[in-house]
Motif scaffolding. Structure first.
Motif, PDB file in Angstrom:
ATOM      1  N   GLY A  27       0.796  -1.213   0.000  1.00  0.00           N
ATOM      2  CA  GLY A  27       0.000   0.000   0.000  1.00  0.00           C
ATOM      3  C   GLY A  27       0.831   1.267   0.000  1.00  0.00           C
ATOM      4  N   ASP A  28       2.183   1.169   0.214  1.00  0.00           N
ATOM      5  CA  ASP A  28       3.032   2.353   0.200  1.00  0.00           C
ATOM      6  C   ASP A  28       3.413   2.702  -1.232  1.00  0.00           C
ATOM      7  OD1 ASP A  28       2.890   2.347   2.911  1.00  0.00           O
ATOM      8  OD2 ASP A  28       4.795   1.290   3.205  1.00  0.00           O
ATOM      9  N   ALA A  29       3.264   3.939  -1.587  1.00  0.00           N
ATOM     10  CA  ALA A  29       3.573   4.381  -2.943  1.00  0.00           C
ATOM     11  C   ALA A  29       5.051   4.658  -3.077  1.00  0.00           C
ATOM     12  CB  ALA A  29       2.763   5.627  -3.278  1.00  0.00           C
ATOM     13  N   SER A  30       5.603   4.335  -4.231  1.00  0.00           N
ATOM     14  CA  SER A  30       7.003   4.616  -4.516  1.00  0.00           C
ATOM     15  C   SER A  30       7.127   6.043  -5.018  1.00  0.00           C
ATOM     16  CB  SER A  30       7.524   3.612  -5.552  1.00  0.00           C
ATOM     17  OG  SER A  30       6.752   3.707  -6.741  1.00  0.00           O
ATOM     18  N   ALA A  31       8.364   6.380  -5.431  1.00  0.00           N
ATOM     19  CA  ALA A  31       8.628   7.754  -5.852  1.00  0.00           C
ATOM     20  C   ALA A  31       7.829   8.123  -7.100  1.00  0.00           C
ATOM     21  CB  ALA A  31      10.124   7.938  -6.106  1.00  0.00           C
ATOM     22  N   ASP A  32       7.558   7.139  -7.962  1.00  0.00           N
ATOM     23  CA  ASP A  32       6.814   7.448  -9.179  1.00  0.00           C
ATOM     24  C   ASP A  32       5.310   7.284  -9.004  1.00  0.00           C
ATOM     25  OD1 ASP A  32       6.899   4.773  -8.816  1.00  0.00           O
ATOM     26  OD2 ASP A  32       7.548   4.257 -10.850  1.00  0.00           O
ATOM     27  N   GLY A  33       4.830   7.114  -7.744  1.00  0.00           N
ATOM     28  CA  GLY A  33       3.400   7.037  -7.482  1.00  0.00           C
ATOM     29  C   GLY A  33       2.802   5.664  -7.660  1.00  0.00           C
ATOM     30  N   VAL A  34       3.619   4.607  -7.847  1.00  0.00           N
ATOM     31  CA  VAL A  34       3.111   3.247  -8.032  1.00  0.00           C
ATOM     32  C   VAL A  34       3.084   2.545  -6.678  1.00  0.00           C
ATOM     33  CG1 VAL A  34       3.485   1.035  -9.175  1.00  0.00           C
ATOM     34  CG2 VAL A  34       3.994   3.168 -10.374  1.00  0.00           C
ATOM     35  N   ALA A  35       1.948   1.937  -6.329  1.00  0.00           N
ATOM     36  CA  ALA A  35       1.785   1.228  -5.058  1.00  0.00           C
ATOM     37  C   ALA A  35       1.684  -0.266  -5.324  1.00  0.00           C
ATOM     38  CB  ALA A  35       0.543   1.711  -4.310  1.00  0.00           C
ATOM     39  N   LEU A  36       2.296  -1.053  -4.455  1.00  0.00           N
ATOM     40  CA  LEU A  36       2.247  -2.502  -4.575  1.00  0.00           C
ATOM     41  C   LEU A  36       0.889  -3.015  -4.116  1.00  0.00           C
ATOM     42  CD1 LEU A  36       5.771  -3.544  -3.251  1.00  0.00           C
ATOM     43  CD2 LEU A  36       5.019  -3.249  -5.610  1.00  0.00           C
ATOM     44  N   TYR A  37       0.385  -4.058  -4.792  1.00  0.00           N
ATOM     45  CA  TYR A  37      -0.896  -4.666  -4.427  1.00  0.00           C
ATOM     46  C   TYR A  37      -0.758  -6.177  -4.557  1.00  0.00           C
ATOM     47  CZ  TYR A  37      -5.901  -5.572  -4.203  1.00  0.00           C
ATOM     48  OH  TYR A  37      -7.133  -6.029  -3.832  1.00  0.00           O
ATOM     49  N   ASP A  38      -1.090  -6.880  -3.481  1.00  0.00           N
ATOM     50  CA  ASP A  38      -0.986  -8.330  -3.454  1.00  0.00           C
ATOM     51  C   ASP A  38      -2.336  -8.921  -3.841  1.00  0.00           C
ATOM     52  OD1 ASP A  38      -0.414 -10.943  -3.062  1.00  0.00           O
ATOM     53  OD2 ASP A  38       0.160 -10.782  -0.947  1.00  0.00           O
ATOM     54  N   PHE A  39      -2.432  -9.533  -5.018  1.00  0.00           N
ATOM     55  CA  PHE A  39      -3.701 -10.096  -5.477  1.00  0.00           C
ATOM     56  C   PHE A  39      -4.087 -11.346  -4.691  1.00  0.00           C
ATOM     57  CE2 PHE A  39      -2.560  -7.464  -9.063  1.00  0.00           C
ATOM     58  CZ  PHE A  39      -3.776  -6.931  -9.447  1.00  0.00           C
ATOM     59  N   LYS A  40      -3.135 -11.964  -4.007  1.00  0.00           N
ATOM     60  CA  LYS A  40      -3.466 -13.128  -3.189  1.00  0.00           C
ATOM     61  C   LYS A  40      -4.185 -12.731  -1.912  1.00  0.00           C
ATOM     62  CE  LYS A  40       0.417 -15.942  -4.830  1.00  0.00           C
ATOM     63  NZ  LYS A  40       1.627 -16.704  -4.423  1.00  0.00           N
ATOM     64  N   ARG A  41      -3.978 -11.511  -1.447  1.00  0.00           N
ATOM     65  CA  ARG A  41      -4.635 -11.028  -0.231  1.00  0.00           C
ATOM     66  C   ARG A  41      -5.225  -9.642  -0.481  1.00  0.00           C
ATOM     67  NH1 ARG A  41      -1.501 -11.611   5.241  1.00  0.00           N
ATOM     68  NH2 ARG A  41      -3.608 -11.008   5.863  1.00  0.00           N
ATOM     69  N   PRO A  42      -6.275  -9.564  -1.248  1.00  0.00           N
ATOM     70  CA  PRO A  42      -6.868  -8.247  -1.525  1.00  0.00           C
ATOM     71  C   PRO A  42      -7.564  -7.695  -0.289  1.00  0.00           C
ATOM     72  CG  PRO A  42      -8.226  -9.992  -2.442  1.00  0.00           C
ATOM     73  CD  PRO A  42      -6.989 -10.658  -1.928  1.00  0.00           C
ATOM     74  N   GLU A  43      -7.448  -6.400  -0.116  1.00  0.00           N
ATOM     75  CA  GLU A  43      -8.091  -5.723   1.005  1.00  0.00           C
ATOM     76  C   GLU A  43      -9.471  -5.232   0.558  1.00  0.00           C
ATOM     77  OE1 GLU A  43      -5.615  -2.642   2.495  1.00  0.00           O
ATOM     78  OE2 GLU A  43      -4.195  -4.003   3.422  1.00  0.00           O
ATOM     79  N   ARG A  44     -10.498  -5.971   0.963  1.00  0.00           N
ATOM     80  CA  ARG A  44     -11.868  -5.627   0.587  1.00  0.00           C
ATOM     81  C   ARG A  44     -12.641  -5.067   1.765  1.00  0.00           C
ATOM     82  NH1 ARG A  44     -14.415 -10.498  -2.776  1.00  0.00           N
ATOM     83  NH2 ARG A  44     -15.910  -8.823  -3.215  1.00  0.00           N
ATOM     84  N   VAL A  45     -12.133  -5.213   2.953  1.00  0.00           N
ATOM     85  CA  VAL A  45     -12.785  -4.682   4.147  1.00  0.00           C
ATOM     86  C   VAL A  45     -11.954  -3.516   4.657  1.00  0.00           C
ATOM     87  CG1 VAL A  45     -13.724  -5.246   6.421  1.00  0.00           C
ATOM     88  CG2 VAL A  45     -13.584  -7.018   4.666  1.00  0.00           C
ATOM     89  N   SER A  46     -12.584  -2.355   4.777  1.00  0.00           N
ATOM     90  CA  SER A  46     -11.856  -1.163   5.203  1.00  0.00           C
ATOM     91  C   SER A  46     -11.548  -1.231   6.701  1.00  0.00           C
ATOM     92  CB  SER A  46     -12.685   0.089   4.897  1.00  0.00           C
ATOM     93  OG  SER A  46     -13.881   0.097   5.666  1.00  0.00           O
ATOM     94  N   LYS A  47     -10.620  -0.362   7.119  1.00  0.00           N
ATOM     95  CA  LYS A  47     -10.266  -0.310   8.528  1.00  0.00           C
ATOM     96  C   LYS A  47     -11.442   0.158   9.379  1.00  0.00           C
ATOM     97  CE  LYS A  47      -5.349   0.552   7.676  1.00  0.00           C
ATOM     98  NZ  LYS A  47      -4.195   1.476   7.888  1.00  0.00           N
ATOM     99  N   GLU A  48     -12.272   1.028   8.823  1.00  0.00           N
ATOM    100  CA  GLU A  48     -13.436   1.497   9.560  1.00  0.00           C
ATOM    101  C   GLU A  48     -14.417   0.357   9.804  1.00  0.00           C
ATOM    102  OE1 GLU A  48     -16.631   5.211   9.264  1.00  0.00           O
ATOM    103  OE2 GLU A  48     -15.571   4.500   7.489  1.00  0.00           O
ATOM    104  N   GLN A  49     -14.592  -0.510   8.810  1.00  0.00           N
ATOM    105  CA  GLN A  49     -15.473  -1.653   8.988  1.00  0.00           C
ATOM    106  C   GLN A  49     -14.886  -2.655   9.966  1.00  0.00           C
ATOM    107  OE1 GLN A  49     -15.720  -2.805   4.878  1.00  0.00           O
ATOM    108  NE2 GLN A  49     -17.542  -1.573   4.472  1.00  0.00           N
ATOM    109  N   ILE A  50     -13.567  -2.807   9.964  1.00  0.00           N
ATOM    110  CA  ILE A  50     -12.919  -3.695  10.931  1.00  0.00           C
ATOM    111  C   ILE A  50     -13.147  -3.189  12.347  1.00  0.00           C
ATOM    112  CG2 ILE A  50     -10.686  -4.511  11.772  1.00  0.00           C
ATOM    113  CD1 ILE A  50     -11.564  -6.006   9.335  1.00  0.00           C
TER     114      ILE A  50
END
Length: 359
Positions: free
Chosen positions: A31-54
């Motif tokens: 979820g951390d963006a690099s210098a060029d604005g690209v963020a890593l995303y793990d398709f094996k563990r997608p985040e579908r539940v927000s922190k507020e819902q947790i």
């Protein structure tokens, strides 16, 4: 003669090879963006539940842990502590991989959400609870491992009493958000035999720690996201507060009463009902008498919105046909619950009345 590296050059090469050296690339967290604005995303563990819902789920099940702990303590006749440990999201495959085998794996059907949930009880706490119900609980040491076998039929019936307490507590806990209508569908000792959702499907795992004396074990509630998705919006901050119970506003009651009082409802009166053959209907003539199944002493039935509501008598008012309400429609007497005299009186009431056919 080959070139000889100096000491500083050798240290620079070694530092470049070390993972923590200055030349190593710093790991980028999810979820951390690099210098060029690209963020890593793990398709094996997608985040579908927000922190507020947790956070909302955590607050919801903290109340469940207290209620379930009180019910379990009452069942065991001793103090059983139920503590919420964590609420997290992971894949269903990771959840199955983290479970013991054998274990107490209960599949619950949530009819109100058209989905399933899983309630898993660790053997480390199941067997001490069963032992307590059977009158024991002091012979085994706290450090002894649980038996490496599935539950027997008698033990399964006893564990079913604990599962029923958890199901009832979950229904009451969730009633402010949704009607779960939970029911036990299946109980297995091998969790790999039950595939509720695909292994890569996201689930919400609510983990509890149960403590009975010196025995401790985990209880896991697994909620697939496809079961939770229809009401996921209700876990937002604004919606969460609106689902709390509050007293009615007098102004709202006045507006509601005024609106209901102006509503139009259809009224109809049935004079009589009977069944005739086609030959009898063709032979009818003025002056014939048709027997009906209505008691003339009971009056007519006034229906409101298609449902019986009142008893009435026919008549006329200012040149218009009218009925006079004589009382409410009495419910039929249940022979199993009514006194014998009342059932006998109802059985002796005549059911036939006659109506004349005019020309």
């Amino acid at each position: 003669m080959p070139d000889v590296l100096t000491e500083s050059e050798v240290e620079s090469l070694l530092a470049a090879l070390e993972p923590d050296g200055p030349a190593a690339t710093a790991p980028v967290s999810r979820g951390d963006a690099s210098a060029d604005g690209v963020a890593l995303y793990d398709f094996k563990r997608p985040e579908r539940v927000s922190k507020e819902q947790i956070r909302a789920l955590r607050g919801l099940h903290e109340g469940f842990s207290r209620e379930f702990g009180a019910g379990l303590s009452n069942l065991m006749r001793t103090i059983v502590e139920v503590k919420l440990v964590a609420v997290d999201q992971l894949t269903y495959g990771e959840f199955l991989f983290s479970l013991e085998n054998p274990t107490c794996f209960n599949l619950l059907r949530a009819a109100g959400l058209d989905g399933h949930m899983v309630l898993e009880l660790s053997p480390a706490v199941v067997y001490p609870l069963v032992d307590r119900l059977l009158g024991g609980g002091r012979g085994a040491a706290a450090g002894d491992p649980p038996p490496d076998r599935p539950l027997t039929d008698i033990e399964s019936r006893l564990v079913g009493r604990m599962t029923s307490l958890a199901v009832e507590a979950l229904d009451r806990t969730w009633e402010s958000l949704a009607t779960l209508q939970l029911s036990l569908v299946q109980t297995e000792s091998n969790p790999q035999l039950v595939q509720v959702v695909p292994p890569n499907e996201v689930v919400v795992l609510v983990a509890f720690e149960l403590t009975l004396g010196e025995a401790r074990g985990m209880m896991n509630l697994c909620i697939p996201f496809n079961t939770l998705e229809p009401i996921a919006a209700r876990f937002s901050g604004d919606a969460w507060s609106s689902y709390g119970k509050r007293s009615s506003d007098p102004r709202e009651r006045v507006v509601l009463d005024r609106g209901v009082s102006r509503a139009r409802v259809p009224l109809d009166v049935t004079l009589a009902t009977t069944t005739l053959t086609a030959r009898d209907l063709a032979d009818l003539a003025p002056g014939d008498v048709i027997l009906t199944e209505c008691d003339s002493r009971e009056g007519l039935e006034l229906r409101v919105g298609g449902k019986p509501a009142f008893r009435c008598r026919p008549g006329a008012l200012r040149g218009h046909k009218a009925v006079r309400v004589t009382g409410p429609v009495l419910k039929p007497v249940d022979p199993r619950s009514a006194p014998p005299d009342e059932v006998k009186t109802a059985a002796e009431t005549p059911s036939n009345a006659s109506a004349g056919v005019g020309s």
